[in-house]
Design a protein around this motif. Structure first.
Motif, mmCIF file in Angstrom:
data_model
loop_
_atom_site.group_PDB
_atom_site.id
_atom_site.type_symbol
_atom_site.label_atom_id
_atom_site.label_comp_id
_atom_site.label_asym_id
_atom_site.label_seq_id
_atom_site.Cartn_x
_atom_site.Cartn_y
_atom_site.Cartn_z
ATOM 1 N N SER A 160 44.909 67.713 70.390
ATOM 2 C CA SER A 160 45.811 68.735 70.928
ATOM 3 C C SER A 160 45.616 70.048 70.172
ATOM 4 N N THR A 161 46.195 71.113 70.684
ATOM 5 C CA THR A 161 46.104 72.406 69.993
ATOM 6 C C THR A 161 46.680 72.310 68.587
ATOM 7 N N HIS A 162 47.838 71.704 68.465
ATOM 8 C CA HIS A 162 48.476 71.602 67.145
ATOM 9 C C HIS A 162 47.653 70.738 66.196
ATOM 10 N N HIS A 206 54.288 72.553 59.392
ATOM 11 C CA HIS A 206 53.541 71.525 60.118
ATOM 12 C C HIS A 206 54.230 71.127 61.414
ATOM 13 N N GLU A 207 54.896 72.091 62.036
ATOM 14 C CA GLU A 207 55.503 71.899 63.352
ATOM 15 C C GLU A 207 54.741 72.759 64.352
ATOM 16 N N ASP A 208 54.626 72.285 65.590
ATOM 17 C CA ASP A 208 53.739 72.955 66.553
ATOM 18 C C ASP A 208 54.379 74.230 67.106
ATOM 19 N N LYS A 209 54.268 75.278 66.300
ATOM 20 C CA LYS A 209 54.865 76.575 66.617
ATOM 21 C C LYS A 209 53.784 77.628 66.818
ATOM 22 N N SER A 210 52.766 77.279 67.581
ATOM 23 C CA SER A 210 51.698 78.239 67.881
ATOM 24 C C SER A 210 52.220 79.354 68.770
ATOM 25 N N ARG A 211 51.530 80.463 68.754
ATOM 26 C CA ARG A 211 51.659 81.478 69.801
ATOM 27 C C ARG A 211 50.456 81.285 70.725
ATOM 28 N N PHE A 212 50.522 81.825 71.933
ATOM 29 C CA PHE A 212 49.483 81.536 72.912
ATOM 30 C C PHE A 212 48.969 82.789 73.610
ATOM 31 N N ALA A 213 47.652 82.870 73.729
ATOM 32 C CA ALA A 213 47.001 83.791 74.661
ATOM 33 C C ALA A 213 46.729 82.955 75.907
ATOM 34 N N GLU A 339 64.615 66.524 64.900
ATOM 35 C CA GLU A 339 63.217 66.669 65.303
ATOM 36 C C GLU A 339 62.993 67.975 66.059
ATOM 37 N N PHE A 340 61.948 68.708 65.666
ATOM 38 C CA PHE A 340 61.590 69.933 66.375
ATOM 39 C C PHE A 340 61.075 69.579 67.772
ATOM 40 N N LEU A 341 61.490 70.371 68.767
ATOM 41 C CA LEU A 341 61.068 70.126 70.144
ATOM 42 C C LEU A 341 60.112 71.191 70.653
ATOM 43 N N ALA A 342 60.539 72.452 70.659
ATOM 44 C CA ALA A 342 59.688 73.504 71.232
ATOM 45 C C ALA A 342 60.264 74.869 70.924
ATOM 46 N N LYS A 343 59.444 75.893 71.142
ATOM 47 C CA LYS A 343 59.905 77.283 71.126
ATOM 48 C C LYS A 343 60.461 77.620 72.513
ATOM 49 N N PHE A 344 61.554 78.360 72.536
ATOM 50 C CA PHE A 344 62.094 78.842 73.808
ATOM 51 C C PHE A 344 61.868 80.349 73.904
ATOM 52 N N GLY A 371 52.934 70.934 77.565
ATOM 53 C CA GLY A 371 51.965 71.910 78.077
ATOM 54 C C GLY A 371 51.299 72.695 76.961
ATOM 55 N N ASP A 372 52.079 73.045 75.925
ATOM 56 C CA ASP A 372 51.526 73.768 74.784
ATOM 57 C C ASP A 372 50.485 72.923 74.047
ATOM 58 N N ASN A 373 50.778 71.657 73.859
ATOM 59 C CA ASN A 373 49.851 70.801 73.116
ATOM 60 C C ASN A 373 48.560 70.553 73.883
#
Length: 612
Positions: A160-162, A206-213, A339-344, A371-373
């Motif tokens: 995955s991306t993360h 270490h939580e999946d908090k990427s930004r996305f292009a 548990e971390f879920l997602a960025k809103f 979808g992010d992962n």
């Protein structure tokens, strides 16, 4: 960059940027200092890359002649608030004309990769041809200048991306990362692959908090070229804050269009999430494939209701004081963070909740994270799924795919997984192609092949002329709902003058929240260029450069086979007006015909000779 003048508008060739060109087939690399052709080249981003893309004749996005261009803006990595942006440009797999030709496209994201990339000493990286095997690319700062290396990436394939970012972090200190997920790896069947950019919060927690292009499938183009990741490794090079930059940054936080999206604790609306409250006043929050029902269902996703069950924490990009996005986590019994879920952010939140019939914030968060992962553009993915759900609702006797309907969380989740793994091209190739295959195009919510963001097209006919997604390249989405403008003259002026300048931020390296209401042609930007780089540029010079760049984008669309008939909103908007939206009707056939006539009368004379 090398600066041999303080007047880039009059003498752009005296400013040079460092470019590395890589032939992925042979592995050959070349470095060069390239003189700028004009102020657009100096500013950077798509203002530069679109000029280079215009020199190519591309008939298929997945061909070796289609380059992937990675660059930054003039203020990326500077001390200016929000100067973190990276740009990925090429001919898009997902956005294309009915003539079958791909459109030129760029996508951009924050995180800290852009600054690290810039600090290596490199301004632009161009990938030619295609690698036979998966590779990742390491850009490193050295005493002799930037160095670039290709590394085998088989160990990253399928992650995955993360997980890719976490794996790379173990091997590269003082670095940031740009990666694709499985969607980009499955480029043949998924055209909406995104590029995930690492953030400080992600690397530390270490939580999946990427930004996305995400927009336009640049992650799929990256996957076609067999590039799984980019690594930018450098020391930090922030300059001490000058008094001028301190004042600018303070103005960005307190004004500049960002005040309303500040955290609640600072008197703001709680991030981009606040759009829910604003749009619901007019029953204009997208519901069930952009068909608001005139009821209070969207209010279940208001922040005040969500925080009763979930832990919400506002967070910012690195060194940014705007704090525009919110992290959603489970809430433990004692009220603490679970548990971390997602960025809103508003767009993915709406498109994976209300607009697909999901009204539970936890379910929406899990769909966003999924979808992010997989590394998919949240907008294209959410809107394509909502089209499929709408088709099934209209055809209960002959449903498609897995028969998913609005609100069916488990089946919608299944669609996302299949699209991300490349086994469901019906979703992965976007709503335009799916609707054409089913011969029901009127309620496919895309414009020119690119899915629209979570703003009702009834509120934003500016989508028609946007060159890279309505909300990021034509700033008219608040012209009706926030500014109350419903007259023809205001919309002509907004589209052809005031609101097109939002694209300037995708040249210079700043986030749009720097001053979203005015674009980059402001005194604040002039002050930044003087303080950071000792450049003397007027607001008129900047606005003229941004306008030329926007018009090149429009001209490239026409050159790639778009007819004027394709510059249109989804047909359902005018064929079946939604009476539940409590706003003046500015998308009637009569209004749109008048608007089209006036806008093209202004733009067409300026399009001639742009590529001479």
């Amino acid at each position: 960059m090398k600066f041999q003048t303080t007047d880039p508008a009059a003498n752009p060739t005296a400013i040079l940027y460092k470019r590395c060109t890589i032939d992925l087939r042979s592995g050959d690399m070349s470095f060069a200092d390239i003189p700028c052709r004009n102020l657009e080249d100096v500013l950077g981003g798509f203002g530069r890359s679109f000029q280079d893309l215009a020199e190519r004749e591309i008939e298929n996005a997945y061909c070796e002649e289609n380059p992937l261009i990675v660059n930054t803006g003039l203020l990326t990595g500077s001390s200016v608030m929000t100067g973190m942006r990276t740009y990925f440009s090429g001919y898009s797999p997902i956005k294309g004309s009915k003539a079958g030709l791909p459109a030129a496209m760029w996508s951009t994201g924050s995180g800290r990769f852009g600054a690290k990339f810039k600090w290596t000493g490199l301004d632009e990286l161009i990938f030619e041809n295609r690698s036979e095997k998966p590779v990742y690319v390491v850009i490193t700062e050295t005493d002799a200048g930037p160095q670039v290396a290709l590394k085998p990436a088989e160990h990253l394939f399928g992650l995955s991306t993360h997980d890719k970012i976490m794996a790379l972090q173990k091997g590269y200190a003082d670095a940031h990362f740009a990666v694709i997920g499985q969607a980009g790896e499955n480029w043949q069947n998924n055209y909406m692959g995104a590029v995930a950019l690492s953030t400080e919060n992600q690397l530390k927690e270490h939580e999946d908090k990427s930004r996305f292009a995400g927009r336009g499938g640049m992650g799929s183009l990256m996957g076609y070229k067999n590039i799984l990741a980019l690594v930018a490794q450098s020391s930090d090079k922030f300059k001490p804050l000058s008094e001028a930059i301190k004042q600018v940054n303070l103005n960005v936080i307190k004004g500049g269009g960002s005040a309303r999206i500040q955290p609640l604790s600072r008197g703001g609306g709680g991030g981009t999430w606040a759009a829910y409250d604003v749009l619901q006043e007019f029953h204009a929050v997208p519901v069930n494939n952009f068909r608001p029902q005139g009821n209070d269902i969207p209010e279940q996703l208001f922040r005040e209701n969500v925080e009763k069950e979930y832990n919400i924490k506002s967070q910012a990009c690195y060194r940014c004081g705007i704090t525009c996005h919110n992290n959603i986590s489970e809430k433990n019994a004692d009220g603490s963070k679970g548990e971390f879920l997602a960025k809103f952010d508003y767009e993915p939140l709406n498109l994976f909740s209300t607009n697909i019939g999901i009204h539970d914030a936890g379910q929406a968060a899990r769909l966003i994270q999924l979808g992010d992962n997989y590394g998919m553009d949240a907008i294209s993915l959410g809107v394509t799924i909502s089209y499929a759900l709408s088709y099934n609702e209209r055809h209960p006797e002959k449903t498609i795919l897995n028969g998913a309907t609005f609100g069916d969380y488990e089946k919608i989740r299944e669609l996302i997984i299949q699209a991300g793994e490349g086994t469901l091209p019906e979703i992965g190739q976007g709503s335009m192609r799916l609707s054409q295959r089913l011969n029901e195009t009127s309620y496919a919510y895309h414009v020119k092949g690119l899915e629209i963001a979570a703003y009702q097209p009834e509120t934003n006919p500016g989508y028609i002329w946007a060159i890279a997604g309505g909300h990021m390249s034509m700033g008219t989405y608040g012209l009706l709902t926030r500014e109350g403008k419903s007259d023809l003259e205001s919309w002509v002026r907004g589209i052809t003058e005031d609101k097109l300048h939002i694209v300037g931020f995708d040249m210079i390296g700043l986030c749009k929240f720097f001053d979203i209401t005015k674009g980059i042609g402001t005194q604040m930007v002039v002050d930044c260029l003087k303080s950071e780089l000792d450049l003397d540029v007027s607001t008129d010079d900047i606005r003229a450069a941004v306008r030329r760049a926007f018009l090149r984008g429009l001209a490239l669309e026409l050159r790639q086979g778009y007819t004027k008939a394709e510059f249109c909103l989804p047909a359902e908007v005018s064929e079946n007006p939604n009476q539940n939206i409590k706003l003046p009707n500015i998308t009637s056939r009569e209004f749109i015909e008048k608007l089209e006539k006036r806008v093209w009368e202004i733009f067409e004379p300026e399009l001639e000779g742009l590529f001479d």
